[in-house]
Write a protein that holds these residues in place. Structure first.
Motif, PDB file in Angstrom:
ATOM      1  N   VAL A   1       0.842  -1.195   0.000  1.00 46.69           N
ATOM      2  CA  VAL A   1       0.000   0.000   0.000  1.00 46.69           C
ATOM      3  C   VAL A   1       0.880   1.249   0.000  1.00 46.69           C
ATOM      4  CG1 VAL A   1      -1.770   1.298   1.253  1.00 46.69           C
ATOM      5  CG2 VAL A   1      -1.847  -1.206   1.210  1.00 46.69           C
ATOM      6  N   LEU A   2       0.510   2.241  -0.811  1.00 42.36           N
ATOM      7  CA  LEU A   2       1.260   3.493  -0.890  1.00 42.36           C
ATOM      8  C   LEU A   2       0.655   4.545   0.032  1.00 42.36           C
ATOM      9  CD1 LEU A   2       1.727   3.836  -4.767  1.00 42.36           C
ATOM     10  CD2 LEU A   2       3.437   3.095  -3.104  1.00 42.36           C
ATOM     11  N   SER A   3       1.512   5.355   0.612  1.00 40.84           N
ATOM     12  CA  SER A   3       1.039   6.485   1.418  1.00 40.84           C
ATOM     13  C   SER A   3       1.984   7.659   1.206  1.00 40.84           C
ATOM     14  CB  SER A   3       0.982   6.121   2.907  1.00 40.84           C
ATOM     15  OG  SER A   3       2.249   5.703   3.367  1.00 40.84           O
ATOM     16  N   ALA A   4       1.394   8.862   1.051  1.00 46.39           N
ATOM     17  CA  ALA A   4       2.192  10.069   0.829  1.00 46.39           C
ATOM     18  C   ALA A   4       2.914  10.457   2.110  1.00 46.39           C
ATOM     19  CB  ALA A   4       1.298  11.206   0.360  1.00 46.39           C
ATOM     20  N   MET A   5       4.162  10.893   1.976  1.00 48.89           N
ATOM     21  CA  MET A   5       4.931  11.337   3.132  1.00 48.89           C
ATOM     22  C   MET A   5       4.390  12.665   3.662  1.00 48.89           C
ATOM     23  SD  MET A   5       7.230   8.959   3.526  1.00 48.89           S
ATOM     24  CE  MET A   5       8.547   9.676   4.496  1.00 48.89           C
TER      25      MET A   5
END
Length: 425
Positions: free
Chosen positions: A284-288
């Protein structure tokens, strides 16, 4: 894995004799055993298991085996499941280069990706009915980019009806996560499994229409590896699991810039606007910082595809690429003929090269998809086009473009096909 290459002039290519298809031979038991032995280590490392259903319906009669295509481990999986059953393998023509005799002994049948190949259909018929041997076919033709199924051939159901043999399906779970194409085929530590079933008996095929069979196949190949990974909490702890992700996620959703994405370790970022994302152990991708536009990777690629479609509809889509050109004209080598120009728009592909010695044009209706790949045989990202006479492998000097080219090829095919249908009504 590498491929034999040879630098030649285009004049040399023109003087080559037409390629003969070659004789269909029954797979060698010795080489089959060798492949099985060589497969043991990786299958054991992934704790490979498989389940079966309905296989008692077909006993030992020849069948068409349809398998999803995720990574190099697929052939090793097949070697275990079907060790007691003789089978041919439909394989891309470039796999025969420098090892034609060996590939024939293994039982491989050559074909050209996304090129109408009538001879292949005859070979499959001969294998099933004359040689009494099953045939393993990867209908997607290429590895999945984003963990979802790729486009299936048109009218596959009609071809299946003509074969008049049972259909067996093999759908893997974990093979994509084990060695995804975008990640330079780096092997990860995770379990791999498969489900094998008699999808359709001869009687069931006879009772269904081609469209009904196509519908069954579309449902069968409707999988999403990243979604399954997240739902089942499958951990991929590889510290470089995001490396190469920029190849498929080439457009930044924050600033809309293309070709400026980069990836390293577990991060994906845009060189233009600086936005950075992390890929967790569950894919899963998550923005920093700020909003995460697409936590689910296939949602990001679906958005990219939609962007390409809108470009086409507005008449704005066009690629003009400087490329190095390799030509497959026989099984001896990939013939490198120098630099050239590859363009792509609503009129299809135009390839010009070898100092103007040749030009090749391909209609947008000639194929429903595109042979595009990453770090192909350790040479580079590639766009493959061609016909039954020649295959042209174009290595763009521009990065992160081959996925967009495939999206555009598929969307152009659908748009123009639909346009022609409306004109006939």
């Amino acid at each position: 894995m590498k491929i034999k290459t040879k630098r030649v002039s285009y004049e040399f290519i023109k003087n080559l004799s037409p390629l003969k298809r070659g004789r269909l031979t029954r797979p060698s038991r010795l080489f089959k055993l060798l492949i099985r032995v060589l497969s043991v280590g990786e299958l054991r490392a992934t704790k490979f298991t498989y389940t079966q259903s309905g296989m008692e319906k077909i006993q030992n009669e020849p069948c068409l085996i349809l398998m999803n295509h995720s990574s190099f481990i697929d052939l090793k999986i097949a070697s275990k499941i079907f060790f007691k059953r003789p089978y041919h393998i439909v394989s891309t023509m470039d796999g025969f280069i420098g090892k034609h005799w060996l590939m024939r002994q293994i039982g491989c049948i050559p074909t050209r990706k996304f090129v109408a190949d009538v001879a292949l259909m005859r070979d499959i018929q001969r294998a099933l009915h004359d040689k009494k041997t099953s045939v393993l076919l990867f209908p997607e033709a290429g590895y999945s980019f984003d963990g979802k199924s790729t486009v299936l051939p048109k009218n596959l159901g009609g071809f299946i009806k003509k074969l008049e043999v049972p259909i067996v399906s093999v759908i893997t779970d974990g093979a994509f996560l084990h060695q995804p194409l975008y990640n330079n085929l780096r092997m990860r530590k995770n379990k791999v499994s498969a489900h094998v079933q008699c999808l359709l008996t001869k009687e069931e095929i006879a009772s269904k229409s081609a469209d009904e069979i196509d519908g069954i196949l579309e449902n069968l190949f409707a999988f999403d590896n990243f979604k399954t990974q997240a739902l089942n909490s499958v951990k991929i702890t590889d510290p470089n699991r995001a490396e190469g992700l920029h190849r498929i996620l080439y457009r930044c959703p924050a600033c809309q810039t293309e070709g400026q994405m980069q990836s390293e370790g577990i991060t994906l970022s845009c060189k233009h606007c600086g936005k950075t994302y992390q890929m967790d152990e569950y894919g899963v991708l998550s923005a920093m910082d700020g909003n995460t536009e697409f936590p689910h990777i296939p949602d990001w690629t679906a958005w990219e595809r939609e962007c390409v479609k809108k470009e086409i509809e507005r008449g704005e889509y066009r690629l003009d690429l400087d490329v190095d050109i390799g030509i497959v004209a026989d099984y001896k080598a990939l013939y490198m003929v120098g630099e050239g120009k590859l363009s792509h728009d609503e009129n299809g592909f135009i390839l010009q090269g070898a100092d103007g010695d040749f030009s090749y044009q391909q209609s947008p209706l000639s194929s429903y998809s595109l042979n595009s790949d990453f770090f192909w045989y350790e040479i580079g990202d590639v766009i493959g086009i061609g016909d039954m006479k020649r295959l042209y492998y174009c290595f763009p000097k521009q990065e992160n473009i081959v996925v967009k080219a495939r999206f555009a090829t598929e969307e152009l095919y659908k748009i123009i096909k639909q346009r022609l249908i409306k004109e006939k009504v």
